[in-house]
Design a protein around this motif. Structure first.
Motif, PDB file in Angstrom:
ATOM      1  N   PHE A   1       0.835  -1.202   0.000  1.00  0.00           N
ATOM      2  CA  PHE A   1       0.000   0.000   0.000  1.00  0.00           C
ATOM      3  C   PHE A   1       0.872   1.256   0.000  1.00  0.00           C
ATOM      4  O   PHE A   1       0.680   2.167  -0.801  1.00  0.00           O
ATOM      5  CB  PHE A   1      -0.886  -0.058   1.247  1.00  0.00           C
ATOM      6  CG  PHE A   1      -1.803   1.096   1.433  1.00  0.00           C
ATOM      7  CD1 PHE A   1      -2.969   1.194   0.710  1.00  0.00           C
ATOM      8  CD2 PHE A   1      -1.508   2.080   2.355  1.00  0.00           C
ATOM      9  CE1 PHE A   1      -3.820   2.251   0.899  1.00  0.00           C
ATOM     10  CE2 PHE A   1      -2.356   3.134   2.553  1.00  0.00           C
ATOM     11  CZ  PHE A   1      -3.518   3.222   1.819  1.00  0.00           C
TER      12      PHE A   1
ATOM     13  N   PHE B   1       2.724   1.678  -3.309  1.00  0.00           N
ATOM     14  CA  PHE B   1       1.814   2.142  -4.355  1.00  0.00           C
ATOM     15  C   PHE B   1       1.525   3.634  -4.181  1.00  0.00           C
ATOM     16  O   PHE B   1       1.531   4.401  -5.145  1.00  0.00           O
ATOM     17  CB  PHE B   1       0.519   1.329  -4.283  1.00  0.00           C
ATOM     18  CG  PHE B   1      -0.351   1.474  -5.488  1.00  0.00           C
ATOM     19  CD1 PHE B   1       0.046   0.963  -6.700  1.00  0.00           C
ATOM     20  CD2 PHE B   1      -1.565   2.117  -5.405  1.00  0.00           C
ATOM     21  CE1 PHE B   1      -0.752   1.094  -7.811  1.00  0.00           C
ATOM     22  CE2 PHE B   1      -2.364   2.250  -6.507  1.00  0.00           C
ATOM     23  CZ  PHE B   1      -1.958   1.743  -7.712  1.00  0.00           C
ATOM     24  N   THR B   2       1.302   4.040  -2.914  1.00  0.00           N
ATOM     25  CA  THR B   2       1.042   5.451  -2.642  1.00  0.00           C
ATOM     26  C   THR B   2       2.234   6.301  -3.056  1.00  0.00           C
ATOM     27  O   THR B   2       2.074   7.364  -3.665  1.00  0.00           O
ATOM     28  CB  THR B   2       0.754   5.660  -1.147  1.00  0.00           C
ATOM     29  OG1 THR B   2      -0.162   4.681  -0.733  1.00  0.00           O
ATOM     30  CG2 THR B   2       0.222   7.029  -0.889  1.00  0.00           C
TER      31      THR B   2
ATOM     32  N   TRP C   1       4.424   5.655  -5.304  1.00  0.00           N
ATOM     33  CA  TRP C   1       4.456   5.706  -6.769  1.00  0.00           C
ATOM     34  C   TRP C   1       3.480   6.758  -7.279  1.00  0.00           C
ATOM     35  O   TRP C   1       3.782   7.559  -8.173  1.00  0.00           O
ATOM     36  CB  TRP C   1       4.117   4.321  -7.312  1.00  0.00           C
ATOM     37  CG  TRP C   1       4.043   4.248  -8.795  1.00  0.00           C
ATOM     38  CD1 TRP C   1       5.052   4.489  -9.667  1.00  0.00           C
ATOM     39  CD2 TRP C   1       2.895   3.910  -9.561  1.00  0.00           C
ATOM     40  NE1 TRP C   1       4.603   4.316 -10.946  1.00  0.00           N
ATOM     41  CE2 TRP C   1       3.278   3.958 -10.914  1.00  0.00           C
ATOM     42  CE3 TRP C   1       1.585   3.562  -9.249  1.00  0.00           C
ATOM     43  CZ2 TRP C   1       2.401   3.685 -11.938  1.00  0.00           C
ATOM     44  CZ3 TRP C   1       0.709   3.287 -10.266  1.00  0.00           C
ATOM     45  CH2 TRP C   1       1.113   3.346 -11.600  1.00  0.00           C
ATOM     46  N   CYS C   2       2.286   6.782  -6.683  1.00  0.00           N
ATOM     47  CA  CYS C   2       1.273   7.748  -7.120  1.00  0.00           C
ATOM     48  C   CYS C   2       1.708   9.171  -6.811  1.00  0.00           C
ATOM     49  O   CYS C   2       1.549  10.070  -7.634  1.00  0.00           O
ATOM     50  CB  CYS C   2      -0.055   7.484  -6.421  1.00  0.00           C
ATOM     51  SG  CYS C   2      -0.836   5.989  -6.958  1.00  0.00           S
ATOM     52  N   VAL C   3       2.261   9.375  -5.606  1.00  0.00           N
ATOM     53  CA  VAL C   3       2.703  10.722  -5.236  1.00  0.00           C
ATOM     54  C   VAL C   3       3.786  11.172  -6.192  1.00  0.00           C
ATOM     55  O   VAL C   3       3.779  12.305  -6.683  1.00  0.00           O
ATOM     56  CB  VAL C   3       3.230  10.734  -3.779  1.00  0.00           C
ATOM     57  CG1 VAL C   3       3.929  12.044  -3.489  1.00  0.00           C
ATOM     58  CG2 VAL C   3       2.090  10.538  -2.818  1.00  0.00           C
TER      59      VAL C   3
ATOM     60  N   GLY D   1       4.243  10.213  -9.273  1.00  0.00           N
ATOM     61  CA  GLY D   1       3.705  10.472 -10.605  1.00  0.00           C
ATOM     62  C   GLY D   1       2.910  11.757 -10.677  1.00  0.00           C
ATOM     63  O   GLY D   1       3.039  12.518 -11.626  1.00  0.00           O
ATOM     64  N   THR D   2       2.064  12.017  -9.665  1.00  0.00           N
ATOM     65  CA  THR D   2       1.158  13.146  -9.800  1.00  0.00           C
ATOM     66  C   THR D   2       1.761  14.432  -9.262  1.00  0.00           C
ATOM     67  O   THR D   2       1.761  15.456  -9.941  1.00  0.00           O
ATOM     68  CB  THR D   2      -0.142  12.895  -9.037  1.00  0.00           C
ATOM     69  OG1 THR D   2       0.191  12.612  -7.696  1.00  0.00           O
ATOM     70  CG2 THR D   2      -0.908  11.766  -9.629  1.00  0.00           C
TER      71      THR D   2
ATOM     72  N   ASP E   1       4.454  15.862 -12.185  1.00  0.00           N
ATOM     73  CA  ASP E   1       3.513  16.529 -13.079  1.00  0.00           C
ATOM     74  C   ASP E   1       3.274  17.987 -12.731  1.00  0.00           C
ATOM     75  O   ASP E   1       2.672  18.716 -13.497  1.00  0.00           O
ATOM     76  CB  ASP E   1       2.182  15.763 -13.058  1.00  0.00           C
ATOM     77  CG  ASP E   1       1.280  16.202 -14.179  1.00  0.00           C
ATOM     78  OD1 ASP E   1       1.629  15.943 -15.330  1.00  0.00           O
ATOM     79  OD2 ASP E   1       0.257  16.847 -13.891  1.00  0.00           O
ATOM     80  N   THR E   2       3.706  18.415 -11.535  1.00  0.00           N
ATOM     81  CA  THR E   2       3.330  19.752 -11.101  1.00  0.00           C
ATOM     82  C   THR E   2       4.456  20.742 -11.357  1.00  0.00           C
ATOM     83  O   THR E   2       5.613  20.479 -11.054  1.00  0.00           O
ATOM     84  CB  THR E   2       2.988  19.733  -9.602  1.00  0.00           C
ATOM     85  OG1 THR E   2       2.051  18.695  -9.391  1.00  0.00           O
ATOM     86  CG2 THR E   2       2.385  21.036  -9.187  1.00  0.00           C
TER      87      THR E   2
ATOM     88  N   TRP F   1       5.849  23.654 -10.020  1.00  0.00           N
ATOM     89  CA  TRP F   1       5.738  24.425  -8.774  1.00  0.00           C
ATOM     90  C   TRP F   1       6.061  25.890  -8.987  1.00  0.00           C
ATOM     91  O   TRP F   1       5.502  26.754  -8.315  1.00  0.00           O
ATOM     92  CB  TRP F   1       6.652  23.844  -7.698  1.00  0.00           C
ATOM     93  CG  TRP F   1       6.172  22.516  -7.227  1.00  0.00           C
ATOM     94  CD1 TRP F   1       6.648  21.304  -7.563  1.00  0.00           C
ATOM     95  CD2 TRP F   1       5.075  22.277  -6.334  1.00  0.00           C
ATOM     96  NE1 TRP F   1       5.922  20.313  -6.941  1.00  0.00           N
ATOM     97  CE2 TRP F   1       4.962  20.884  -6.189  1.00  0.00           C
ATOM     98  CE3 TRP F   1       4.184  23.115  -5.655  1.00  0.00           C
ATOM     99  CZ2 TRP F   1       3.990  20.304  -5.392  1.00  0.00           C
ATOM    100  CZ3 TRP F   1       3.221  22.525  -4.851  1.00  0.00           C
ATOM    101  CH2 TRP F   1       3.130  21.134  -4.737  1.00  0.00           C
TER     102      TRP F   1
END
Lengths: 279, 273
Positions: free
Chosen positions: B32, B35-36, B38-40, B42-43, B47-48, B50
């Motif tokens: 878990f 995976f979190t 990895w998501c943090v 990626g997004t 992607d941001t 700043w």
């Protein structure tokens, strides 16, 4: 004893009907009121009633004519698949952040164990209701205007959406707990936080896990359109193709959304079953 | 001697089971967290942009624009608010009409044919729920043009899934005895439906419809974003003309409408159940 022997004071009606006089009048009156309101609304909204019924038949024609051979090659494009992964990541993060934020809010807004019923209870309620009241697309537009285009805005919008969604379900669940352990803890002098952690959480742990998984499922559905308003993910592709009138591609994208939502629903149903069994 | 042996054995077994369970839990949490992360990554990290957001002061400045309310908009808000409310009502009622046949097809015990029409009913329920209301609205706007009508149809289509699913489940769970009794005294198919099935499912269905109506108010408030009238259209216009105070006013109007809806649905549900 008298109740058993008492004869009915009113004579039995000759033809039986489900609703007797005063009840039937109220029922009929409210039904008529609703009908009048609906007809007036149709008039007020300028709805062309023949078009309303024509639209249903027309829908099949429109779909068949415009969207029919969906351009499936387009949705297997690597660029599109990357945005699908983005959508998954956004929905996951939004659901996690939303669930964690909504637990304290749900604690405040559950009347039976709220730490302060005068101040924190209405505050928690208001927080949950306002997160729920505003649709996820409006949250997206607001966050895009503050944080700029991209997935951060999408994740923030989904977080707000999940706070509203999970907060309501959590607080309903907390309000339905067995009050025995809560009273016992209170009698032993525990403070509200201890009551929540040791008397409420063990009772709602499994239900919370199930709701959290369900929240992710719903967040995934919302995440498919967040990109439509600039929040990143596959919605952006949808918007571009809608505006370019590439209807066959739009059809393919909608089909892929349906397929993915079905997969997400299947996964969440399976996970919830596993969690319930592990209880 | 043997009793203590077996006791020790069961204790060993218990600790073994517990260790296995702990290991599995640790594995789940580890996956878990991975995976979190990895998501943090990626997004939020990759992607941001700043620098474009402009730090804390930039965010606060762009947030501050929303706080100056545009009170001159109040008179323009009244009509769209009424429109939004009416769109939700008509859409819900239309959704109920659509969901009647779907529920009839999708309830296992009353469906006319188990092998062909039952899966069709189930599929229609899933289809309605898995397509987001914005997408439904897009389809209907392209089919019938701008105005309140596509919004009503989109709301109706989106409500079908939930209402018909709950209705079908209620039909599947009815008590068969009243149905048989009506049949035994010579009731026809319609009378069986009206007197045998309807009174049993009526409270559940009505509560569901009220719940759905409550949700539909917030849905109808965004229909205007894709060209279907109501408060959403006003929101869109205010946003596009950069009148941020007006945007806040529209949001306040939505909040007011939703609170009103919650109050009404609370009392209605009390009256029904």
């Amino acid at each position: 004893m008298t109740e058993l022997t008492k004869t009915p004071s009113t004579p039995v009606a000759e033809t039986w009907s489900r609703y007797r006089f005063p009840g039937s009048l109220y029922r009929f009156g409210s039904l008529l009121g609703v009908l009048v309101f609906l007809v007036y609304s149709l008039h007020f909204l300028n709805v062309d009633i023949p078009l309303l019924f024509g639209a249903l038949g027309g829908l099949v024609g429109v779909v068949a004519e415009r969207y029919y051979p969906p351009d499936l090659a387009y949705v297997t494009d690597p660029g599109y698949l990357a945005t699908v992964v983005d959508t998954l990541q956004m929905s996951f993060l939004g659901a996690i952040a939303g669930v964690f934020l909504s637990i304290p809010l749900a604690w405040f807004s559950a009347f039976n164990v709220s730490p302060n019923q005068r101040l924190l209870f209405p505050l928690g309620r208001f927080g949950v209701i306002s997160c729920r009241a505003i649709h996820e697309t409006i949250w997206t537009i607001l966050f895009v205007s503050i944080l700029g285009f991209g997935m951060l805005a999408g994740v923030s919008a989904l977080t707000m959406f999940c706070v509203g969604f999970a907060g309501k379900l959590f607080s309903d669940e907390i309000e339905a707990v067995d009050m025995g352990p809560v009273d016992a803890m209170r009698a032993a002098g525990a403070n509200p936080f201890q009551v929540f952690v040791f008397a409420v959480v063990p009772q709602v742990r499994v239900a919370f896990t199930g709701i959290a998984i369900y929240t992710w499922d719903v967040a995934f559905r919302a995440a498919t359109v967040v990109g439509f308003f600039g929040g990143g993910g596959m919605g952006w592709y949808l918007k571009r193709n809608v505006q370019q009138l590439e209807n066959l591609r739009v059809g393919a994208i909608i089909l892929s959304i349906i397929a993915m939502v079905l997969i997400a629903e299947f996964i969440s149903g399976w996970l919830r079953k596993v969690v319930n069994r592990a209880k | 001697m043997s009793a203590t042996d077996s006791l020790a054995g069961s204790l060993n077994l218990q600790t073994g089971l517990r260790r296995k369970r702990q290991l599995r839990l640790a594995l789940i949490w580890g996956l878990f967290i991975l995976f979190t992360a990895w998501c943090v990554n990626g997004t939020i990290i990759e992607d941001t942009d700043w620098s474009r957001i402009g730090g804390r002061s930039g965010v606060l400045a762009s947030f501050g624009r929303y706080i100056q309310l545009d009170l001159g908009l109040v008179s323009e808000l009244i009509l769209p608010t009424i429109e939004t409310f009416m769109m939700a009502c008509v859409g819900t009622v239309l959704g109920c009409f659509f969901s009647l046949p779907v529920a009839w097809l999708g309830a296992a015990n009353v469906t006319p044919s188990r092998h062909i029409l039952y899966p069709v009913g189930r599929f229609l329920m899933v289809l309605s729920r898995s397509v987001h209301e914005i997408v439904w609205a897009l389809i209907f706007v392209s089919a019938v043009g701008l105005g309140a009508l596509p919004g009503i149809l989109a709301i109706a289509m989106r409500s079908v899934g939930f209402i018909s699913k709950i209705t079908a489940e209620a039909i599947e769970n009815i008590d068969a005895k009243p149905v048989e009794a009506i049949r035994a005294v010579g009731g026809n198919q319609f009378q069986v439906m009206y007197y045998g099935i309807l009174p049993q499912i009526y409270p559940v269905v009505l509560a569901t419809v009220i719940f759905e109506w409550d949700i539909n108010i917030r849905r109808s408030a965004v229909m205007g974003l894709v060209g279907a009238g109501g408060l959403g259209l006003l929101f869109f216009r205010q946003m596009n003309s950069f009148n941020y105070g007006g945007v806040t006013m529209v949001i306040l109007a939505i909040l007011l409408l939703i609170v009103l809806g919650e109050v009404i649905s609370h009392y209605l549900r009390k009256a029904v159940i």
